[in-house]
Write a protein that holds these residues in place. Structure first.
Motif, mmCIF file in Angstrom:
data_model
loop_
_atom_site.group_PDB
_atom_site.id
_atom_site.type_symbol
_atom_site.label_atom_id
_atom_site.label_comp_id
_atom_site.label_asym_id
_atom_site.label_seq_id
_atom_site.Cartn_x
_atom_site.Cartn_y
_atom_site.Cartn_z
ATOM 1 N N ALA A 110 36.539 43.889 92.775
ATOM 2 C CA ALA A 110 36.564 45.216 92.131
ATOM 3 C C ALA A 110 35.439 46.095 92.671
ATOM 4 C CB ALA A 110 36.437 45.062 90.617
ATOM 5 N N THR A 111 34.262 45.488 92.865
ATOM 6 C CA THR A 111 33.115 46.231 93.421
ATOM 7 C C THR A 111 33.421 46.718 94.834
ATOM 8 O OG1 THR A 111 31.617 44.859 92.104
ATOM 9 C CG2 THR A 111 30.645 46.064 93.934
ATOM 10 N N GLU A 112 34.053 45.851 95.638
ATOM 11 C CA GLU A 112 34.396 46.246 97.007
ATOM 12 C C GLU A 112 35.459 47.348 97.009
ATOM 13 O OE1 GLU A 112 35.852 44.474 101.351
ATOM 14 O OE2 GLU A 112 35.612 43.070 99.664
ATOM 15 N N LEU A 113 36.425 47.249 96.088
ATOM 16 C CA LEU A 113 37.462 48.291 95.991
ATOM 17 C C LEU A 113 36.844 49.655 95.719
ATOM 18 C CD1 LEU A 113 40.613 47.098 93.965
ATOM 19 C CD2 LEU A 113 40.529 47.967 96.294
ATOM 20 N N LEU B 213 44.878 38.496 91.734
ATOM 21 C CA LEU B 213 43.978 37.892 90.736
ATOM 22 C C LEU B 213 44.084 38.555 89.357
ATOM 23 C CD1 LEU B 213 40.769 37.392 92.927
ATOM 24 C CD2 LEU B 213 42.250 35.599 92.041
ATOM 25 N N GLY B 214 45.026 39.465 89.198
ATOM 26 C CA GLY B 214 45.206 40.127 87.896
ATOM 27 C C GLY B 214 44.137 41.152 87.584
ATOM 28 N N GLU C 210 40.538 44.570 82.335
ATOM 29 C CA GLU C 210 39.912 45.163 81.147
ATOM 30 C C GLU C 210 40.672 44.779 79.880
ATOM 31 O OE1 GLU C 210 38.538 49.386 79.151
ATOM 32 O OE2 GLU C 210 38.892 49.325 81.312
ATOM 33 N N GLY C 211 41.998 44.795 79.968
ATOM 34 C CA GLY C 211 42.802 44.402 78.803
ATOM 35 C C GLY C 211 42.510 42.963 78.378
ATOM 36 N N ARG C 212 42.407 42.084 79.393
ATOM 37 C CA ARG C 212 42.110 40.670 79.081
ATOM 38 C C ARG C 212 40.698 40.517 78.524
ATOM 39 N NH1 ARG C 212 42.554 38.346 84.251
ATOM 40 N NH2 ARG C 212 41.319 36.643 83.408
ATOM 41 N N ALA C 213 39.748 41.288 79.092
ATOM 42 C CA ALA C 213 38.366 41.232 78.593
ATOM 43 C C ALA C 213 38.309 41.646 77.127
ATOM 44 C CB ALA C 213 37.466 42.130 79.437
ATOM 45 N N ARG C 214 39.025 42.705 76.781
ATOM 46 C CA ARG C 214 39.039 43.185 75.393
ATOM 47 C C ARG C 214 39.718 42.175 74.464
ATOM 48 N NH1 ARG C 214 37.389 48.328 74.466
ATOM 49 N NH2 ARG C 214 36.955 49.570 76.328
ATOM 50 N N GLU C 215 40.771 41.547 74.965
ATOM 51 C CA GLU C 215 41.492 40.543 74.167
ATOM 52 C C GLU C 215 40.577 39.349 73.854
ATOM 53 O OE1 GLU C 215 45.256 37.596 74.939
ATOM 54 O OE2 GLU C 215 45.318 39.553 75.926
ATOM 55 N N ILE C 216 39.814 38.921 74.859
ATOM 56 C CA ILE C 216 38.894 37.784 74.668
ATOM 57 C C ILE C 216 37.772 38.165 73.707
ATOM 58 C CG2 ILE C 216 37.143 36.377 75.848
ATOM 59 C CD1 ILE C 216 39.113 36.365 78.291
ATOM 60 N N MET D 68 36.784 34.643 83.552
ATOM 61 C CA MET D 68 36.690 34.192 84.947
ATOM 62 C C MET D 68 37.844 33.265 85.334
ATOM 63 S SD MET D 68 33.425 32.152 86.462
ATOM 64 C CE MET D 68 33.406 31.383 88.054
ATOM 65 N N ARG D 69 38.351 32.486 84.356
ATOM 66 C CA ARG D 69 39.414 31.495 84.609
ATOM 67 C C ARG D 69 39.106 30.617 85.827
ATOM 68 N NH1 ARG D 69 45.157 34.584 83.678
ATOM 69 N NH2 ARG D 69 44.500 35.671 85.538
ATOM 70 N N PRO D 70 37.967 29.916 85.823
ATOM 71 C CA PRO D 70 37.618 29.064 86.966
ATOM 72 C C PRO D 70 38.487 27.807 86.982
ATOM 73 C CG PRO D 70 36.073 28.713 85.189
ATOM 74 C CD PRO D 70 36.999 29.783 84.718
#
Length: 540
Positions: free
Chosen positions: A96-99, A132-133, A138-144, A178-180
Motif C-alpha cells: 500500500a505504501t509503494e502504491l 492480497l485483499g 480498511e473494512g477488515r481492519a474495522r471489522e476486527i 496480517m493473516r500470517p
C-alpha cells in the motif's frame, strides 16, 4: 513449518531448556503451557530470532510469514487506531505504501520521462495489492477492531489517547489483520472483556494458518487448541488434545511413573537387604556379586516431577445479617450519561452474584457504590448489619508500599500473625523462596494482584466484592482461588470475564441492560442455558 531441535537455553543461573525438541505443523493450533518463568516467552522470541538458543537449532521453513503478539506493544500515537492496525498488516501494508508512492510519482510532471516504467510497475503492484485483499483492508481492519470492542469513534481517534489495555487490542488486531502463515500469541486473552474474548475465540477457530499461543484462560484454551506443548524442567513434552485432556493425561502419566518408581524402590530395597545380609558369607559370595552387578546395570526410574499445588483454606468468616447490601431507587450518571435510573437490588447472605453487562453497562460502578467508593446521585445504598466487607479492584494494587517486601507487607497488615502462617499464606499465592523478599515496586501486575488478594483473604470478610479478580492470574492461582472460594462461607458479588471462574462460583446472575436489570436464579451455567448466549453483548 517450525522445528525446535535439541535446543538449550540459559538466562544467567536459570536453565530454561535442555535438549528440548518440538514442532509446529501446518494448520495446527497449539497451546504452550508451563509455570511462570519456565521460558514460554523466551521460546516465542527464539522463533522470531529476537533471541537465539545456546545449543541446538530453531528452523522456520522458507517463505513462512510469522505474526508475533506479545505484551510489549511499543509506542503508538499520531494516527488513528484503524490506521495503526493497517500499518501493521505485513506485506499488504508495505505494498500500500509503494502504491501511494507510485501514484505520487505518476502525478509529478518532473517524472514524465519515467511514465512508462512507473505505469508498468503500478500495474504489477496493484495486481499484488488486489490479490492480497488490499482494497478490502480498511473494512477488515474495522471489522476486527469492532470484534475487539472498539466503537467507530475509538477507531478514528488518536491511538495515543488510548489506555494500555486498548493499545494491546490494537497490537493484537494488527496480527489478526496480517493473516500470517503462523500466529504466535503470548497471552492474547489479557485485557479483553467477555464479548471480545468470545469473538477472538471464533476468529482463531476459523483461522486457517498455524497457531501457537499461551493463555491463562482455561475455557479459551480448551475451545481453540488441539495440541499442548508443555515446558517443564527444561524439557518440551507434546500432548494431543485440549487443555483438559493434557491435565488428565499428565496426572495419569504422573500416577504411572510414581507406581513404577515405587515398584523399583521396593525391589531395590529387597536386593540391598539381601546383599547386606549375605555379603560376609563365602557360601553366598557368587549370589551377592551377581546381584550387585544386576543393580549396577538397572536404569533408575525417576520419581515424577511434582508441580507445587497451592492450597488456601479460609478461616470461617463472622456471620452477617440476612440482608447484606441493598440498593433502593439508585440513580447514577457521569456527565450527561445516565448509568442507572432507579436501580433496585438486594444481596442476601450466602448468595454469590456475578454481574454481567456490556462495556459501559455499569458493572464496576455497581461494585463501587456498594463498596462506598462512589455515591449515588439519588436513592440509597445500605450495607446490612455485621457486614465485614473486602473490596478488590484494580486500583487496590496502588496502595502497596513500593519499598516494602512481599513479606513485610503481610507482617504490616497482620502484625499478630505468626511468621510461619504468613509464609504459608505467601506460598499459597505463589510467593515462595526468594520471591517473598521481592520489593513491591518490582512486582508485575499479576504478582501485585496476588499479594492484595492474600492480604484480603487471610482474615476473611463475610462479604467479598471483587472486580476482575482473575486479571493477570495464571491458571494455577486461579484454580487455587476457585477451590478456596468454593468452600467460602460468606457472600460474594463479583465481575469476571473468566468463564471457568464464573461457572464455578456464581449461584445468581445480575445482567445490567439499558432496559434495566435482569435477575437470574442459578449461576452462570444456568444463565447461558436460559439465554442462549455466554455474554450479554452476544445474541444467538
Amino acid at each position: 513449518m517450525i522445528r525446535l531441535d535439541n535446543i538449550g537455553k540459559q538466562h544467567g543461573q536459570q536453565i530454561l531448556f535442555v535438549e528440548a525438541s518440538a514442532q509446529l505443523n501446518k494448520g495446527e493450533k497449539v497451546g504452550l503451557v508451563g509455570p511462570n518463568g519456565a521460558g514460554k516467552s523466551t521460546l516465542f522470541r527464539m522463533i522470531v530470532q529476537r533471541e537465539h538458543p545456546d545449543e541446538g537449532q530453531v528452523s522456520v521453513d522458507r517463505g513462512v510469514t510469522i505474526g508475533y503478539f506479545d505484551q510489549d506493544v511499543g509506542e503508538m500515537s499520531g494516527q488513528s487506531a484503524v490506521a495503526a492496525v493497517m500499518d501493521g498488516a505485513g506485506p499488504v501494508s508495505e505494498i500500500a505504501t509503494e502504491l501511494k508512492a507510485l501514484e505520487a510519482a505518476m502525478a509529478d510532471p518532473e517524472r514524465m520521462d519515467e511514465m512508462d516504467k512507473l505505469v508498468e510497475r503500478f500495474g504489477v503492484v496493484q495486481g499484488r495489492y488486489e490479490e492480497l485483499g488490499g482494497y478490502a483492508l480498511e473494512g477488515r481492519a474495522r471489522e476486527i477492531l469492532a470484534g475487539l470492542g472498539f466503537t467507530e469513534e475509538m477507531m478514528d481517534g488518536d491511538v495515543g489517547a488510548l489506555s494500555g489495555g486498548w493499545k494491546m487490542r490494537v497490537a493484537l488486531a494488527r496480527i489478526l489483520l496480517m493473516r500470517p502463515d503462523v500466529m504466535l500469541l503470548d497471552e492474547p486473552s489479557n485485557h479483553l472483556d467477555l464479548e471480545s474474548l468470545i469473538w477472538l475465540e471464533s476468529f482463531l477457530k476459523n483461522f486457517e494458518g498455524a497457531l501457537l499461543m499461551t493463555s491463562h484462560d482455561r475455557e479459551f484454551m480448551n475451545r481453540i487448541v488441539t495440541k499442548i506443548v508443555e515446558i517443564d524442567g527444561g524439557e518440551l513434552t507434546t500432548y494431543s488434545g485440549n487443555y483438559d485432556f493434557y491435565e488428565q493425561q499428565r496426572a495419569q502419566n504422573e500416577k504411572q511413573q510414581q507406581a513404577q518408581f515405587d515398584r523399583q524402590q521396593a525391589m531395590l530395597a529387597k536386593e540391598l537387604k539381601f546383599i547386606e545380609r549375605f555379603k560376609a558369607r563365602a557360601s553366598h559370595a557368587a549370589q551377592v556379586q551377581s546381584r550387585v552387578k544386576k543393580l549396577e546395570k538397572i536404569e533408575k526410574v525417576e520419581p515424577p516431577k511434582r508441580r507445587q499445588t497451592m492450597l488456601f483454606e479460609f478461616q470461617p468468616p463472622p456471620r452477617s445479617g440476612d440482608d447484606v447490601a441493598k440498593l433502593e431507587r439508585v440513580v447514577k450518571g457521569y456527565g450527561k450519561r445516565r448509568i442507572y435510573n432507579g436501580l433496585d437490588f438486594l444481596v442476601r447472605r450466602g448468595e454469590r452474584w456475578c454481574v454481567m453487562g456490556v462495556n459501559g453497562a455499569g458493572k464496576s460502578t455497581l461494585l463501587k457504590l456498594i463498596a462506598g467508593d462512589s455515591k449515588p446521585d439519588d436513592g440509597a445504598v445500605t450495607i446490612g448489619g455485621s457486614v465485614k466487607m473486602g473490596y478488590f479492584a484494580q486500583h487496590a494494587m496502588e496502595i502497596l508500599k513500593p519499598e516494602q517486601t512481599v513479606f513485610d507487607s503481610l507482617v504490616d497488615k497482620f502484625p499478630r500473625a505468626s511468621q510461619g502462617s504468613l509464609r504459608a499464606l505467601a506460598g499459597c499465592f505463589g510467593f515462595s523462596g526468594e520471591e517473598i523478599e521481592k520489593k513491591c515496586r518490582v512486582l508485575s501486575g499479576g504478582e501485585k494482584a496476588r499479594l492484595v488478594l492474600a492480604q484480603m483473604l487471610f482474615d476473611p470478610p463475610n462479604f467479598l466484592v471483587l472486580d476482575e479478580p482473575t486479571n493477570h492470574l495464571d491458571m494455577a492461582t486461579k484454580q487455587m482461588m476457585i477451590t478456596a472460594l468454593s468452600n467460602y462461607e460468606g457472600t460474594m458479588l463479583f465481575v469476571s470475564h473468566d468463564r471457568h471462574f464464573l461457572g464455578a462460583l456464581s449461584n445468581r446472575v445480575l445482567e445490567l441492560t439499558p432496559e434495566g436489570p435482569h435477575l437470574y436464579g442459578g449461576g452462570y451455567t444456568e444463565y447461558v442455558a436460559r439465554t442462549g448466549h455466554e455474554a450479554p453483548g452476544l445474541r444467538s
